[in-house]
Design a protein around this motif. Structure first.
Motif, PDB file in Angstrom:
ATOM      1  N   UNK A 174      46.497  -1.347  34.150  1.00  0.00           N
ATOM      2  CA  UNK A 174      46.935  -1.072  35.515  1.00  0.00           C
ATOM      3  C   UNK A 174      47.163   0.426  35.721  1.00  0.00           C
ATOM      4  N   UNK A 175      47.631   1.108  34.688  1.00  0.00           N
ATOM      5  CA  UNK A 175      47.806   2.562  34.790  1.00  0.00           C
ATOM      6  C   UNK A 175      46.473   3.259  34.988  1.00  0.00           C
ATOM      7  N   UNK A 176      45.452   2.810  34.285  1.00  0.00           N
ATOM      8  CA  UNK A 176      44.118   3.402  34.432  1.00  0.00           C
ATOM      9  C   UNK A 176      43.585   3.203  35.857  1.00  0.00           C
ATOM     10  N   UNK A 177      43.902   2.062  36.446  1.00  0.00           N
ATOM     11  CA  UNK A 177      43.492   1.816  37.838  1.00  0.00           C
ATOM     12  C   UNK A 177      44.275   2.696  38.803  1.00  0.00           C
ATOM     13  N   UNK A 178      45.586   2.759  38.617  1.00  0.00           N
ATOM     14  CA  UNK A 178      46.454   3.490  39.549  1.00  0.00           C
ATOM     15  C   UNK A 178      46.190   4.993  39.502  1.00  0.00           C
ATOM     16  N   UNK A 228      43.873  10.071  34.865  1.00  0.00           N
ATOM     17  CA  UNK A 228      43.770   9.627  33.483  1.00  0.00           C
ATOM     18  C   UNK A 228      42.309   9.391  33.141  1.00  0.00           C
ATOM     19  N   UNK A 229      41.918   9.782  31.946  1.00  0.00           N
ATOM     20  CA  UNK A 229      40.562   9.529  31.461  1.00  0.00           C
ATOM     21  C   UNK A 229      40.576   8.260  30.635  1.00  0.00           C
ATOM     22  N   UNK A 241      39.721   6.945  27.970  1.00  0.00           N
ATOM     23  CA  UNK A 241      39.252   7.323  26.650  1.00  0.00           C
ATOM     24  C   UNK A 241      40.465   7.369  25.729  1.00  0.00           C
ATOM     25  N   UNK A 242      40.354   6.735  24.570  1.00  0.00           N
ATOM     26  CA  UNK A 242      41.507   6.614  23.690  1.00  0.00           C
ATOM     27  C   UNK A 242      41.980   7.971  23.175  1.00  0.00           C
ATOM     28  N   UNK A 243      41.060   8.880  22.911  1.00  0.00           N
ATOM     29  CA  UNK A 243      41.464  10.213  22.443  1.00  0.00           C
ATOM     30  C   UNK A 243      42.295  10.919  23.502  1.00  0.00           C
ATOM     31  N   UNK A 244      41.845  10.840  24.753  1.00  0.00           N
ATOM     32  CA  UNK A 244      42.601  11.455  25.841  1.00  0.00           C
ATOM     33  C   UNK A 244      43.958  10.782  25.994  1.00  0.00           C
ATOM     34  N   UNK A 245      43.966   9.446  25.989  1.00  0.00           N
ATOM     35  CA  UNK A 245      45.213   8.716  26.188  1.00  0.00           C
ATOM     36  C   UNK A 245      46.204   8.980  25.058  1.00  0.00           C
ATOM     37  N   UNK A 246      45.682   9.134  23.845  1.00  0.00           N
ATOM     38  CA  UNK A 246      46.551   9.437  22.716  1.00  0.00           C
ATOM     39  C   UNK A 246      47.211  10.793  22.891  1.00  0.00           C
ATOM     40  N   UNK A 247      46.429  11.786  23.281  1.00  0.00           N
ATOM     41  CA  UNK A 247      46.972  13.128  23.489  1.00  0.00           C
ATOM     42  C   UNK A 247      47.933  13.151  24.670  1.00  0.00           C
ATOM     43  N   UNK A 248      47.553  12.477  25.766  1.00  0.00           N
ATOM     44  CA  UNK A 248      48.362  12.495  26.984  1.00  0.00           C
ATOM     45  C   UNK A 248      49.697  11.793  26.783  1.00  0.00           C
ATOM     46  N   UNK A 249      49.701  10.744  25.994  1.00  0.00           N
ATOM     47  CA  UNK A 249      50.925   9.954  25.827  1.00  0.00           C
ATOM     48  C   UNK A 249      51.829  10.491  24.724  1.00  0.00           C
ATOM     49  N   UNK A 250      51.391  11.536  24.045  1.00  0.00           N
ATOM     50  CA  UNK A 250      52.219  12.125  23.002  1.00  0.00           C
ATOM     51  C   UNK A 250      53.259  13.039  23.622  1.00  0.00           C
ATOM     52  N   UNK A 251      54.520  12.904  23.194  1.00  0.00           N
ATOM     53  CA  UNK A 251      55.598  13.739  23.695  1.00  0.00           C
ATOM     54  C   UNK A 251      55.854  14.931  22.789  1.00  0.00           C
TER      55      UNK A 251
END
Length: 262
Positions: free
Chosen positions: A174-178, A183-184, A186-196
């Motif tokens: 749902x986040x990818x849709x919203x 957001x890309x 792509x797991x590499x992007x999501x991994x980097x983006x979700x890292x704090x």
């Protein structure tokens, strides 16, 4: 809704040389002082950071990248110590304090700065209002809330491992849709983006600095390069490897030790 006050409250925010309450310095202080009658007094001031010996402290480039304040921007500004007494008496004395994440950072650093300047800041009767904490308590940030917000559904089997897992995956979809376009997918992007953070080990005892170099986040070598410590003090490395640290941390330190010994 107007805030009901028995005495003035000062909402303020700091821009600083870093995030260490005991070591870093205030560069900019912005405040809004609200009086019981609803009137407001606002101000903003900048300071040149100096150490205990009066030497100007360099503002790290990584910090400047966050708030935009460089050495040149404050080179002609007064030091905090020069303005501390008047700032306390004119703005903060006899007031409650408020801010965003202020209980954890801004208030401790402000009080520390006053004390270093010889100004006693009595907190015995001061009340703190941290707006971030109110936000987090009122708007829950758990899986139930995320499932409701993104998927429009209620968790019927919350805190059961499989149900929580399925809900988590649905929330991500749902986040990818919203946020399509932001957001890309792509797991590499999501991994980097979700890292704090930029942890090297899972516990965050070793992290990457702004140049991608491994540094320690604890102990006598906090914020020092692992490479430097390996070559300078192998005893510290041995202490970690023999101490009560997570196995993953020991694994990472052992690997870095072997990497930098040669």
């Amino acid at each position: 809704m107007k805030l009901k006050l028995e005495r003035p409250i000062v909402f303020f925010d700091l821009e600083t040389t870093g995030l260490d309450v005991s070591k870093d310095y205030i560069l900019e202080l912005g405040y809004v002082k609200v009086m019981p009658d609803g009137s407001e007094q606002a101000g903003n001031m900048r300071f040149r950071p100096v150490d205990a010996l009066g030497n100007t402290v360099h503002i790290p480039e990584v910090t400047t990248a966050v708030h935009g304040i460089s050495d040149a921007d404050v080179s002609d500004c007064p030091t905090f110590k020069e303005k501390a007494a008047s700032l306390y008496h004119d703005v903060f004395e006899g007031c409650d304090l408020g801010g965003f994440n202020s209980n954890r950072f801004d208030i401790p650093l402000l009080v520390e700065s006053f004390l270093k300047s010889g100004v006693s800041f009595d907190l015995s009767d001061v009340r703190f209002v941290d707006v971030q904490n109110i936000f987090h308590k009122m708007e829950k940030r758990n899986l139930d809330a995320a499932y409701r917000f993104y998927c429009g559904k209620e968790m019927t089997s919350a805190h059961q491992a499989l149900s929580d897992t399925q809900a988590t995956y649905e929330v991500l979809q749902a986040q990818l849709d919203r946020y399509e376009g932001e957001l890309t997918n792509d797991v590499s992007f999501l991994s980097e983006f979700s890292s704090m953070n930029k942890n090297v080990d899972l516990a965050g005892r070793v992290v990457l600095d702004d140049k991608g170099r491994e540094i320690f986040t604890f102990g006598k070598y906090k914020n020092r390069l692992v490479e430097e410590v390996v070559k300078k003090d192998p005893g510290f490395i041995s202490w970690i490897l023999q101490g009560d640290f997570p196995l993953n941390t020991k694994q990472v330190v052992r690997r870095l030790s072997l990497k930098y010994k040669g």
